[in-house]
Design a protein around this motif. Structure first.
Motif, PDB file in Angstrom:
ATOM      1  N   PHE B 111     -51.692  -0.408  32.614  1.00 10.15           N
ATOM      2  CA  PHE B 111     -51.534   0.197  31.492  1.00 10.15           C
ATOM      3  C   PHE B 111     -50.641   1.390  31.976  1.00 10.15           C
ATOM      4  O   PHE B 111     -49.510   1.632  31.237  1.00 10.15           O
ATOM      5  N   SER B 112     -50.877   2.069  33.052  1.00  9.91           N
ATOM      6  CA  SER B 112     -50.209   3.512  33.234  1.00  9.91           C
ATOM      7  C   SER B 112     -48.890   3.024  33.782  1.00  9.91           C
ATOM      8  O   SER B 112     -47.981   3.568  33.252  1.00  9.91           O
ATOM      9  N   VAL B 113     -48.842   2.043  34.828  1.00 11.27           N
ATOM     10  CA  VAL B 113     -47.376   1.850  35.475  1.00 11.27           C
ATOM     11  C   VAL B 113     -46.515   1.349  34.452  1.00 11.27           C
ATOM     12  O   VAL B 113     -45.281   1.643  34.241  1.00 11.27           O
ATOM     13  N   THR B 114     -47.038   0.284  33.541  1.00  9.48           N
ATOM     14  CA  THR B 114     -46.162  -0.188  32.502  1.00  9.48           C
ATOM     15  C   THR B 114     -45.658   0.871  31.572  1.00  9.48           C
ATOM     16  O   THR B 114     -44.361   0.816  30.989  1.00  9.48           O
ATOM     17  N   GLY B 115     -46.422   1.695  31.507  1.00  4.12           N
ATOM     18  CA  GLY B 115     -46.191   2.774  30.521  1.00  4.12           C
ATOM     19  C   GLY B 115     -45.240   3.651  30.964  1.00  4.12           C
ATOM     20  O   GLY B 115     -43.975   3.844  30.381  1.00  4.12           O
ATOM     21  N   ALA B 116     -44.986   3.861  32.254  1.00  7.39           N
ATOM     22  CA  ALA B 116     -44.106   4.676  32.976  1.00  7.39           C
ATOM     23  C   ALA B 116     -42.918   3.921  33.123  1.00  7.39           C
ATOM     24  O   ALA B 116     -41.624   4.315  32.917  1.00  7.39           O
ATOM     25  N   SER B 117     -42.916   2.712  33.014  1.00  8.11           N
ATOM     26  CA  SER B 117     -41.649   1.688  33.305  1.00  8.11           C
ATOM     27  C   SER B 117     -40.883   1.574  31.896  1.00  8.11           C
ATOM     28  O   SER B 117     -39.746   1.776  31.863  1.00  8.11           O
ATOM     29  N   LEU B 118     -41.630   1.646  30.983  1.00  7.77           N
ATOM     30  CA  LEU B 118     -41.013   1.448  29.604  1.00  7.77           C
ATOM     31  C   LEU B 118     -40.473   2.815  29.316  1.00  7.77           C
ATOM     32  O   LEU B 118     -39.218   2.732  28.526  1.00  7.77           O
ATOM     33  N   ALA B 119     -40.995   3.953  29.570  1.00  5.56           N
ATOM     34  CA  ALA B 119     -40.368   5.243  29.320  1.00  5.56           C
ATOM     35  C   ALA B 119     -39.070   5.489  30.077  1.00  5.56           C
ATOM     36  O   ALA B 119     -38.064   6.069  29.561  1.00  5.56           O
ATOM     37  N   GLN B 120     -39.003   4.782  31.424  1.00  8.64           N
ATOM     38  CA  GLN B 120     -37.964   4.674  32.243  1.00  8.64           C
ATOM     39  C   GLN B 120     -36.576   3.990  31.628  1.00  8.64           C
ATOM     40  O   GLN B 120     -35.659   4.406  31.609  1.00  8.64           O
ATOM     41  N   GLU B 121     -37.234   2.726  31.010  1.00  6.20           N
ATOM     42  CA  GLU B 121     -36.310   1.829  30.541  1.00  6.20           C
ATOM     43  C   GLU B 121     -35.745   2.773  29.408  1.00  6.20           C
ATOM     44  O   GLU B 121     -34.314   2.572  28.831  1.00  6.20           O
ATOM     45  N   ALA B 122     -36.408   3.743  28.639  1.00  2.83           N
ATOM     46  CA  ALA B 122     -36.019   4.347  27.375  1.00  2.83           C
ATOM     47  C   ALA B 122     -35.152   5.614  28.043  1.00  2.83           C
ATOM     48  O   ALA B 122     -34.798   6.559  27.151  1.00  2.83           O
TER      49      ALA B 122
END
Lengths: 209, 209, 209
Positions: B111-122
């Motif tokens: 959850f944490s890493v995909t959260g960071a990944s989605l924020a980076q995409e944004a």
């Protein structure tokens, strides 16, 4: 912030930082009282400082968020959490209680009035602008107390806390409606909130009901 | 999830389901301890499993929400709430505490890493990406504890809970910044978080401050 | 609200106001019990009445918000807070407990079903529509209890509270899916929720688990 006076703008920026630090400090103190570790302290401080503005931005659908635009603010609080904790006992003596109350009152005024101002830009009706201002000013502290499992301070022994924000927002919006210069209206609104709050603390004012 | 390895993708999907189930289970157990009925149990389980991702999506203004895109997840939790409650006492023996801690640690990492990944995409700035990751990982548990009228566990006896998410997100983002393959960075970030968390639980690590 | 019957529309509007007032009243009473002042009472009443709808609008990304479109509703609650407090002790005798339960049940039904209806307009999958409806109906009360530092009433001694909203939303959506007239489906959904709730209170129904 649409003021064109560079001097005033940088003054407001300084006040804003002071307000954030004051809000964060109250989060530090509350979190340490509950024996949280450094991560808990950081999170509570972060939520106290940015909770109100974040909720406002969600309600108004504004992006990027306040603390995303100004990444240096969360970093500042992060560094403070690590540096400050060992000194927190001493900090409470060094930075007197009065200094925190003072900065907090300035922060409350500035957060509330800029909240109302942003809502007005988004063409909200007047009463809604006031509520957005009050939410921006007080909601960080409300979240802090909910997380720390207390009935929010602002609702209990308020010392007019929310009422000061309410008065400041109305002062700003009425001056704005009278087409007074934006900068003057801002300063006046923040001032009303600040002075009212300081007097309420000083003389232990409470609402009669 | 931009990995192109089908095998890895389905592995991640399995871990994700395990993470959701682990998060939901902790909600079940907490809600039953507070003597809630089946509706309360479902709601707390639902909020624990999806609260972090929902807050992340609100902050990043992503639609459709995580659990709207994957309607089968809330349905799964709903069915579990009805089926599992009569067996919950037995469940706590059958599914050992260790299995829950393990799945929870995997879920936290993912959850944490995909959260960071989605924020980076944004295209959020780096520190904000880390915070979005940590929020995605821990906020469900925070909401669970607030609803159950406790000081959030993650802030009290953390066993480095948020710190593990923090470390995993940094590992992922730095590897990404070094232009390491996306899939490798993901697995590495999740792994760092997972291993750190398991060791913290095993050896009863706590932050010094 | 897409009904074309003017009579029904104004009836729904009346019920909506009754529901808001009932929800706000429960906020008043809870806040006074916790010895909050007028500002606290207003805020808790406001959050109880509009919390569910606001969360729904955030999740569905609908703007303007419910209470921004209808500015008269927050103003109504504000005026009530100031006027009603001195009379609150008497109010509890004048407005009987039964009247509040009745209005609250109507409000629950209407809020839930319109929540589900709005989610359906936004083309959410069916289970998600039901959850949006339940959230709209119950979340104000959940926030009220969190702020007042209680385990949310709806999870504890529910008298089927959330379950009634759940049943009403399903009834509405199934009738809608059967292409029954929109107005009939609305009234039927609200009715199911209302009748179920009144019977649960009357006969002290609880879920078996």
């Amino acid at each position: 912030m649409t003021t064109s006076y560079l001097g005033m703008s940088s003054m407001l920026h300084t006040i804003e930082v002071a307000g954030i630090l004051a809000f964060a400090s109250s989060g530090f103190i509350e979190a340490r009282r509950k024996r949280m570790d450094v991560v808990g302290v950081f999170t509570v401080a972060f939520i106290t400082a940015f909770g109100g503005g974040t909720l406002r931005d969600l309600l108004l659908d504004r992006r990027p968020l306040f603390w995303v635009e100004n990444q240096e603010y969360p970093i500042l609080i992060f560094v403070m959490s690590i540096v400050a904790i060992p000194f927190l006992k001493h900090l409470r003596n060094a930075v007197t209680e009065n200094a925190i109350v003072l900065a907090d009152a300035l922060g409350l005024g500035l957060f509330s009035v800029t909240g109302a101002s942003l809502a007005q830009e988004a063409q909200m009706p007047m009463f809604v602008c006031v509520m957005m201002g009050v939410i921006t000013g007080i909601f960080g502290g409300v979240l802090r107390d909910i997380i720390c499992n207390e009935i929010p301070l602002v609702f209990r022994r308020s010392h007019l806390y929310a009422t000061c924000a309410f008065a400041g927002c109305w002062a700003y919006l009425i001056l704005n409606w009278l087409q007074v210069n934006e900068g003057v209206a801002l300063v006046f609104g923040v001032g009303i909130c600040f002075v009212l709050r300081m007097m309420a603390v000083r003389f232990d004012w409470k609402l009669p009901v």
